[in-house]
Motif scaffolding. Structure first.
Motif, PDB file in Angstrom:
ATOM      1  N   PRO A 107     -16.033 -28.716 -10.295  1.00 18.91           N
ATOM      2  CA  PRO A 107     -14.681 -29.246 -10.048  1.00 18.91           C
ATOM      3  C   PRO A 107     -13.590 -28.219 -10.350  1.00 18.91           C
ATOM      4  N   ALA A 108     -13.780 -27.428 -11.413  1.00 18.53           N
ATOM      5  CA  ALA A 108     -12.767 -26.439 -11.781  1.00 18.53           C
ATOM      6  C   ALA A 108     -12.650 -25.351 -10.719  1.00 18.53           C
ATOM      7  N   ASN A 116      -4.074 -24.069  -4.223  1.00 19.15           N
ATOM      8  CA  ASN A 116      -3.582 -22.830  -3.608  1.00 19.15           C
ATOM      9  C   ASN A 116      -3.497 -21.684  -4.611  1.00 19.15           C
ATOM     10  N   GLY A 117      -4.447 -21.657  -5.533  1.00 19.01           N
ATOM     11  CA  GLY A 117      -4.528 -20.538  -6.463  1.00 19.01           C
ATOM     12  C   GLY A 117      -3.552 -20.603  -7.617  1.00 19.01           C
ATOM     13  N   ASP A 118      -3.127 -21.807  -7.986  1.00 18.58           N
ATOM     14  CA  ASP A 118      -2.232 -21.968  -9.133  1.00 18.58           C
ATOM     15  C   ASP A 118      -2.808 -21.231 -10.348  1.00 18.58           C
ATOM     16  N   GLU A 119      -1.982 -20.459 -11.037  1.00 26.06           N
ATOM     17  CA  GLU A 119      -2.457 -19.593 -12.120  1.00 26.06           C
ATOM     18  C   GLU A 119      -3.152 -20.360 -13.226  1.00 26.06           C
ATOM     19  N   GLN A 120      -2.605 -21.501 -13.595  1.00 29.13           N
ATOM     20  CA  GLN A 120      -3.201 -22.286 -14.671  1.00 29.13           C
ATOM     21  C   GLN A 120      -4.564 -22.844 -14.248  1.00 29.13           C
ATOM     22  N   VAL A 121      -4.642 -23.286 -13.006  1.00 33.59           N
ATOM     23  CA  VAL A 121      -5.907 -23.829 -12.486  1.00 33.59           C
ATOM     24  C   VAL A 121      -6.965 -22.728 -12.411  1.00 33.59           C
ATOM     25  N   VAL A 122      -6.548 -21.528 -11.981  1.00 31.34           N
ATOM     26  CA  VAL A 122      -7.466 -20.387 -11.934  1.00 31.34           C
ATOM     27  C   VAL A 122      -7.952 -20.052 -13.341  1.00 31.34           C
ATOM     28  N   ALA A 123      -7.034 -20.057 -14.302  1.00 35.29           N
ATOM     29  CA  ALA A 123      -7.389 -19.747 -15.690  1.00 35.29           C
ATOM     30  C   ALA A 123      -8.388 -20.750 -16.247  1.00 35.29           C
ATOM     31  N   GLU A 124      -8.176 -22.031 -15.913  1.00 34.14           N
ATOM     32  CA  GLU A 124      -9.095 -23.082 -16.384  1.00 34.14           C
ATOM     33  C   GLU A 124     -10.484 -22.913 -15.758  1.00 34.14           C
ATOM     34  N   ALA A 125     -10.515 -22.558 -14.473  1.00 32.49           N
ATOM     35  CA  ALA A 125     -11.797 -22.333 -13.800  1.00 32.49           C
ATOM     36  C   ALA A 125     -12.530 -21.144 -14.418  1.00 32.49           C
ATOM     37  N   CYS A 126     -11.782 -20.078 -14.673  1.00 35.16           N
ATOM     38  CA  CYS A 126     -12.392 -18.882 -15.268  1.00 35.16           C
ATOM     39  C   CYS A 126     -12.918 -19.172 -16.668  1.00 35.16           C
ATOM     40  N   GLU A 127     -12.235 -20.038 -17.381  1.00 37.35           N
ATOM     41  CA  GLU A 127     -12.678 -20.413 -18.733  1.00 37.35           C
ATOM     42  C   GLU A 127     -14.052 -21.092 -18.685  1.00 37.35           C
ATOM     43  N   GLN A 128     -14.226 -21.993 -17.718  1.00 34.05           N
ATOM     44  CA  GLN A 128     -15.511 -22.685 -17.578  1.00 34.05           C
ATOM     45  C   GLN A 128     -16.603 -21.714 -17.119  1.00 34.05           C
ATOM     46  N   LEU A 129     -16.252 -20.851 -16.163  1.00 32.96           N
ATOM     47  CA  LEU A 129     -17.238 -19.902 -15.651  1.00 32.96           C
ATOM     48  C   LEU A 129     -17.632 -18.871 -16.706  1.00 32.96           C
ATOM     49  N   GLN A 130     -16.697 -18.555 -17.611  1.00 29.95           N
ATOM     50  CA  GLN A 130     -17.016 -17.611 -18.680  1.00 29.95           C
ATOM     51  C   GLN A 130     -18.103 -18.165 -19.595  1.00 29.95           C
TER      52      GLN A 130
END
Length: 217
Positions: A107-108, A116-130
Motif C-alpha cells: 500500500p505504501a 503523484n510523488g508527494d514527498e511525505q508519501v515517498v518518505a513513508e514508502a521508503c521507510e517501509q521498504l528500508q
C-alpha cells in the motif's frame, strides 16, 4: 478423481500473479478466467461476495479468496516444492513478513503513484521498504526464502516487476539501486527464476495497462 482448478484473476494484477507462481511451483494445471474488473462477472461476485475482487481460486467447486490465503491453501493441498517452511518457527516468521509486505509495503509503494510523488508519501514508502532492505541484509541470502523463493518472495512480487513499470509510466523513481541495493538485487534474481520468468506478463502489456490507468495511453 481429477482436480478441477479455476483461477479468477486479471493479468496485470501482482496479487493474482502470486497465485500463478504458487500453482506453477506445484505444477498444477488450471483454467485461467480473465476478469474485466470494470464489469465483474456474476461468478466472481458469487465466489467472493465479501471483497468482490480477484484473485479467487475455485478448487472442485470450493472458492478461496485473498492471495496469500490461496497460496497457503495451495501449499497445504498439493505436495511437492514447499512454499512455506516446514519448521513451525520459520513458518511463523515467513507469515509475518508476507503479511508485513501485504499490509505495509505494497500500500505504501502504490500510494506514491496515487499521490503523484508527494514527498511525505515517498518518505513513508521508503521507510517501509528500508525495513525489507534491512531484513535481506540481515539474512544475507539470495531470496527471503534462502536459496529458493518462498511465500515471502511471492508476496513481494510487485517490487520485482510491477513497481519499475509504474515508475516509468508515472515518471516517479524512488526505488533505486543506490538506495535499496539488496531489494534491487533480489528483484533481479526473482524475475530470473524459471518458475517466475516463464509466466510473467510482458512489460509492454503492463505499460499499456498502466498508461491507460494514468490517462497517458
Amino acid at each position: 478423481m481429477t482436480d478441477e482448478v479455476k483461477l479468477y484473476g486479471a493479468a496485470a494484477s501482482p496479487t493474482v500473479f502470486r497465485v500463478k507462481i504458487a500453482l506453477n511451483m506445484k505444477g498444477i494445471k488450471y483454467e485461467n478466467v480473465e476478469e474485466d474488473l470494470a464489469n465483474k462477472s456474476a461468478d466472481l461476485l458469487k465466489y467472493n461476495p465479501v471483497h468482490k475482487k480477484v484473485p479467487v481460486l475455485v478448487h472442485n467447486g470450493n472458492p478461496i479468496a485473498e492471495s496469500l490465503v490461496i497460496v497457503e491453501y495451495i501449499d497445504d493441498v498439493w505436495k511437492g516444492v514447499p512454499i512455506l517452511p516446514e519448521d513451525p518457527y520459520e513458518r511463523a516468521l515467513a507469515r509475518f513478513w508476507a503479511k508485513f509486505i501485504d499490509d505495509k509495503c505494497m500500500p505504501a509503494a502504490f500510494g506514491v503513484f496515487g499521490s503523484n510523488g508527494d514527498e511525505q508519501v515517498v518518505a513513508e514508502a521508503c521507510e517501509q521498504l528500508q525495513i525489507l532492505e534491512n531484513e535481506l541484509e540481515f539474512k544475507g541470502t539470495k531470496f527471503f526464502g534462502g536459496d529458493d523463493i518462498n511465500i515471502v518472495d511471492i508476496a513481494a512480487d510487485f517490487l520485482a516487476y510491477w513497481l519499475g513499470t509504474l515508475e516509468e509510466v508515472a515518471g516517479i523513481k524512488f526505488v533505486t539501486k543506490e538506495k535499496f541495493p539488496r531489494i534491487t538485487e533480489w528483484g533481479d534474481n526473482f524475475i530470473k527464476c524459471q518458475i517466475v520468468k516463464e509466466i510473467l506478463p510482458s512489460r509492454e502489456y503492463l505499460l499499456d495497462v498502466f498508461k491507460k490507468r494514468f490517462g497517458k495511453g
